[in-house]
Design a protein around this motif. Structure first.
Motif, PDB file in Angstrom:
ATOM      1  N   ASP A   1      52.859  48.801  42.854  1.00 38.87           N
ATOM      2  CA  ASP A   1      51.873  48.423  41.913  1.00 38.87           C
ATOM      3  C   ASP A   1      51.525  46.999  41.906  1.00 38.87           C
ATOM      4  N   ILE A   2      52.625  46.228  41.953  1.00 35.49           N
ATOM      5  CA  ILE A   2      52.036  44.711  42.146  1.00 35.49           C
ATOM      6  C   ILE A   2      51.602  44.217  43.335  1.00 35.49           C
ATOM      7  N   ALA A   3      52.260  44.933  44.526  1.00 36.26           N
ATOM      8  CA  ALA A   3      51.697  44.628  45.868  1.00 36.26           C
ATOM      9  C   ALA A   3      50.141  44.962  45.849  1.00 36.26           C
ATOM     10  N   LEU A   7      46.738  42.639  46.517  1.00 38.05           N
ATOM     11  CA  LEU A   7      45.635  43.260  47.769  1.00 38.05           C
ATOM     12  C   LEU A   7      44.393  42.736  47.330  1.00 38.05           C
ATOM     13  N   TYR A   8      43.866  42.908  45.925  1.00 41.43           N
ATOM     14  CA  TYR A   8      42.674  42.604  45.655  1.00 41.43           C
ATOM     15  C   TYR A   8      42.496  41.166  45.307  1.00 41.43           C
ATOM     16  N   ASP A   9      41.483  40.752  45.673  1.00 43.81           N
ATOM     17  CA  ASP A   9      41.007  39.384  45.433  1.00 43.81           C
ATOM     18  C   ASP A   9      41.013  38.949  43.826  1.00 43.81           C
ATOM     19  N   GLU A  10      39.651  39.442  43.405  1.00 38.73           N
ATOM     20  CA  GLU A  10      39.882  39.461  41.792  1.00 38.73           C
ATOM     21  C   GLU A  10      38.973  40.663  41.540  1.00 38.73           C
ATOM     22  N   HIS A  11      38.976  41.601  42.114  1.00 34.40           N
ATOM     23  CA  HIS A  11      38.131  42.845  41.874  1.00 34.40           C
ATOM     24  C   HIS A  11      38.971  44.240  41.762  1.00 34.40           C
ATOM     25  N   ALA A  12      40.094  44.129  41.251  1.00 41.99           N
ATOM     26  CA  ALA A  12      41.058  45.209  40.861  1.00 41.99           C
ATOM     27  C   ALA A  12      40.482  46.158  40.009  1.00 41.99           C
ATOM     28  N   LYS A  18      45.749  47.806  34.962  1.00 40.64           N
ATOM     29  CA  LYS A  18      46.707  48.326  34.003  1.00 40.64           C
ATOM     30  C   LYS A  18      48.099  48.601  34.595  1.00 40.64           C
ATOM     31  N   ARG A  19      48.075  49.349  35.596  1.00 36.03           N
ATOM     32  CA  ARG A  19      49.475  49.632  36.435  1.00 36.03           C
ATOM     33  C   ARG A  19      50.350  48.146  36.701  1.00 36.03           C
ATOM     34  N   TYR A  20      49.364  47.001  37.283  1.00 37.55           N
ATOM     35  CA  TYR A  20      50.025  45.795  37.573  1.00 37.55           C
ATOM     36  C   TYR A  20      50.707  45.376  36.175  1.00 37.55           C
TER      37      TYR A  20
END
Length: 65
Positions: A1-3, A7-12, A18-20
């Motif tokens: 979840d962290i990885a 991978l998203y720049d700023e568009h998660a 939430k998972r992060y």
């Protein structure tokens, strides 16, 4: 979840965010000792700091494929 989050720049998406957040929260709980991982924290064994190598079956033989 962290990885995945990284991978998203700023568009998660909200779900990825939430998972992060949940993963980071869990890791912080582990670091504080609030959550136990189920491993022994007793005295170190006499082999602490040593290297152990076990040879298994050969995967590649160096020949052609």
């Amino acid at each position: 979840d962290i990885a995945r989050y990284r991978l998203y720049d700023e568009h998660a998406s909200d779900q990825v965010q939430k998972r992060y957040d949940d993963a980071v929260k869990f890791l912080r709980s582990v670091s504080r000792g609030d959550v136990k991982l189920g491993i022994s924290t007793g005295p170190a064994s006499s082999s602490a700091g040593s290297v152990q190598m076990n040879s298994g079956r050969q995967v590649f033989n160096g020949g052609g494929f």
